[in-house]
Design a protein around this motif. Structure first.
Motif, short mmCIF file in Angstrom:
data_model
loop_
_atom_site.label_atom_id
_atom_site.label_comp_id
_atom_site.label_asym_id
_atom_site.label_seq_id
_atom_site.Cartn_x
_atom_site.Cartn_y
_atom_site.Cartn_z
N ILE A 180 0.85 -1.20 0.01
CA ILE A 180 -0.17 0.02 0.07
C ILE A 180 0.92 1.16 0.00
O ILE A 180 1.91 1.33 0.77
N VAL A 181 0.65 2.08 -0.86
CA VAL A 181 1.36 3.42 -0.89
C VAL A 181 0.47 4.72 -0.66
O VAL A 181 -0.66 4.68 -1.22
N SER A 182 1.22 5.86 -0.32
CA SER A 182 0.47 6.95 -0.12
C SER A 182 0.45 7.69 -1.84
O SER A 182 0.90 7.11 -2.72
N ALA A 183 0.00 8.71 -1.60
CA ALA A 183 -0.23 9.63 -2.99
C ALA A 183 0.92 9.72 -3.62
O ALA A 183 0.96 9.82 -4.91
N ASP A 184 2.06 10.05 -2.86
CA ASP A 184 3.33 10.27 -3.68
C ASP A 184 4.25 8.88 -3.67
O ASP A 184 5.42 9.09 -3.86
N SER A 200 -2.04 -1.26 -3.73
CA SER A 200 -2.96 -0.61 -2.97
C SER A 200 -2.53 0.79 -2.97
O SER A 200 -1.42 1.35 -2.60
N GLU A 201 -3.42 1.93 -3.14
CA GLU A 201 -3.31 3.16 -3.10
C GLU A 201 -4.26 4.00 -2.41
O GLU A 201 -5.51 3.78 -2.25
N PRO A 207 3.07 4.53 8.77
CA PRO A 207 2.26 5.35 9.96
C PRO A 207 0.98 4.84 9.80
O PRO A 207 0.42 4.08 8.85
N LYS A 208 0.15 5.09 10.96
CA LYS A 208 -1.05 4.90 11.08
C LYS A 208 -2.04 5.26 9.81
O LYS A 208 -2.81 4.67 9.42
N ALA A 209 -1.74 6.53 9.58
CA ALA A 209 -2.47 7.09 8.25
C ALA A 209 -2.55 6.23 7.15
O ALA A 209 -3.03 6.46 6.29
N LEU A 210 -1.28 5.36 6.96
CA LEU A 210 -1.37 4.29 5.72
C LEU A 210 -1.96 3.07 6.08
O LEU A 210 -1.91 2.06 5.25
N LYS A 211 -2.70 2.99 7.07
CA LYS A 211 -3.52 1.72 7.46
C LYS A 211 -4.81 1.90 7.44
O LYS A 211 -5.51 2.69 8.23
N PHE A 212 -5.53 1.02 6.68
CA PHE A 212 -6.89 0.89 6.47
C PHE A 212 -7.32 -0.53 6.54
O PHE A 212 -6.78 -1.50 6.05
N LYS A 213 -8.67 -0.69 7.27
CA LYS A 213 -9.20 -1.98 7.70
C LYS A 213 -9.39 -2.77 6.36
O LYS A 213 -9.02 -3.99 6.20
N GLY A 214 -9.88 -2.12 5.08
CA GLY A 214 -10.04 -2.60 3.75
C GLY A 214 -8.65 -3.39 3.34
O GLY A 214 -8.84 -4.45 2.94
N ASP A 215 -7.65 -2.58 3.26
CA ASP A 215 -6.56 -3.06 2.64
C ASP A 215 -6.11 -4.14 3.65
O ASP A 215 -5.20 -5.14 3.23
N LEU A 216 -6.04 -4.03 5.17
CA LEU A 216 -5.60 -5.14 5.72
C LEU A 216 -6.07 -6.53 5.60
O LEU A 216 -5.60 -7.31 5.67
N GLU A 217 -7.38 -6.33 5.55
CA GLU A 217 -8.16 -7.46 5.23
C GLU A 217 -7.72 -8.13 3.98
O GLU A 217 -7.62 -9.26 3.73
N ASP A 238 -11.73 0.55 0.52
CA ASP A 238 -12.01 1.62 1.77
C ASP A 238 -12.77 2.75 1.10
O ASP A 238 -12.25 3.74 0.65
N ALA A 239 -14.12 2.65 0.68
CA ALA A 239 -14.66 3.72 0.27
C ALA A 239 -14.68 5.22 0.63
O ALA A 239 -14.71 6.41 -0.16
N GLU A 240 -14.77 4.85 1.96
CA GLU A 240 -14.61 6.33 2.63
C GLU A 240 -13.34 7.31 2.40
O GLU A 240 -13.38 8.46 2.52
N ASN A 241 -12.24 6.31 2.29
CA ASN A 241 -11.01 7.08 2.26
C ASN A 241 -10.48 6.90 0.68
O ASN A 241 -9.28 7.15 0.37
N ASP A 242 -11.17 6.20 -0.22
CA ASP A 242 -10.81 6.05 -1.60
C ASP A 242 -9.99 5.16 -1.93
O ASP A 242 -9.03 5.39 -2.71
N VAL A 243 -9.54 4.38 -0.88
CA VAL A 243 -8.44 3.37 -0.98
C VAL A 243 -8.94 2.10 -1.79
O VAL A 243 -9.94 1.47 -1.65
N ARG A 244 -8.13 1.93 -2.86
CA ARG A 244 -8.47 0.92 -3.82
C ARG A 244 -7.13 0.20 -4.26
O ARG A 244 -5.92 0.74 -3.89
N VAL A 245 -7.31 -0.97 -4.55
CA VAL A 245 -6.17 -1.99 -5.03
C VAL A 245 -6.35 -2.17 -6.58
O VAL A 245 -7.36 -2.65 -7.09
N THR A 246 -5.09 -2.26 -7.08
CA THR A 246 -5.10 -2.37 -8.70
C THR A 246 -4.29 -3.61 -8.78
O THR A 246 -3.11 -3.62 -8.27
#
Length: 184
Positions: A9-13, A129-130, A24-34, A169-177
């Motif tokens: 999983i990566v940040s926008a940059d 994941s982004e 960091p915690k800011a890069l941890k999302f439940k959907g990505d962890l699952e 994670d739709a709320e945070n727009d986190v998606r995996v390609t």
């Protein structure tokens, strides 16, 4: 046959960690962890560098290959009976897998950047994941050369193409390609 799949999983940059080389915690999302957990649970072996780990309940149950320059080629990890220590300068990846007792299934590559880079021409799929609303200036890129090049440009330069996209994670727009190698 052994499939090789990368997970990050990566940040926008394009960073996988902050300037301290910590996720960091800011890069941890439940959907990505699952998603990540499911991928590792189905893998025959997890491959990572000395400083990478997944820190999950099933982690001790997983076979793993740990890249290190502290051994000449291949050795059992004295601290983990399910792990092999591997120095790529002294043995091939196929030899490391055979030493770990893995001949089929999926090898899940989980980092860091130099480990991800080693497999760029071998991935069957790279799960990128982004987190588009997270920035980590001065952080650690997921591949050497990031952020001068984007992770997507690096994957494309190595023959991988974006295929399916899943919302994690739709709320945070986190998606995996799924970046996949075209079938011959």
């Amino acid at each position: 046959m052994l499939r090789v799949e990368g997970y990050v999983i990566v940040s926008a940059d394009g960073m996988l960690a902050d300037a301290n080389r910590v996720i960091p915690k800011a890069l941890k999302f439940k959907g990505d962890l699952e998603f990540f957990t499911s991928g590792l649970d189905s893998a025959a072996v997890v491959v990572h560098g000395r400083n990478s780990f997944e820190d999950q309940p099933n982690s001790p149950l997983r076979k793993r290959i740990i890249l290190t320059h502290r051994v000449a080629g291949l050795e059992r990890d004295p601290e983990n009976e399910k792990a092999i220590l591997w120095n790529p300068a002294g043995a091939s990846f196929d030899e490391a897998c055979a030493h770990a007792g893995v001949r089929a299934g999926t090898a899940a590559i989980i980092g860091g950047p130099l480990v991800f880079e080693m497999f760029l021409d071998r991935y069957d799929t790279f799960w990128l994941s982004e987190a588009p609303h997270v920035r980590l200036p001065g952080g650690e890129g997921c591949f050497p050369g990031v952020p001068d090049s984007s992770p997507q440009a690096v994957l494309e330069a190595h023959g991988l193409q974006p295929r399916e996209v899943r919302m994690l994670d739709a709320e945070n727009d986190v998606r995996v390609t799924a970046w996949r190698r075209p079938q011959g």
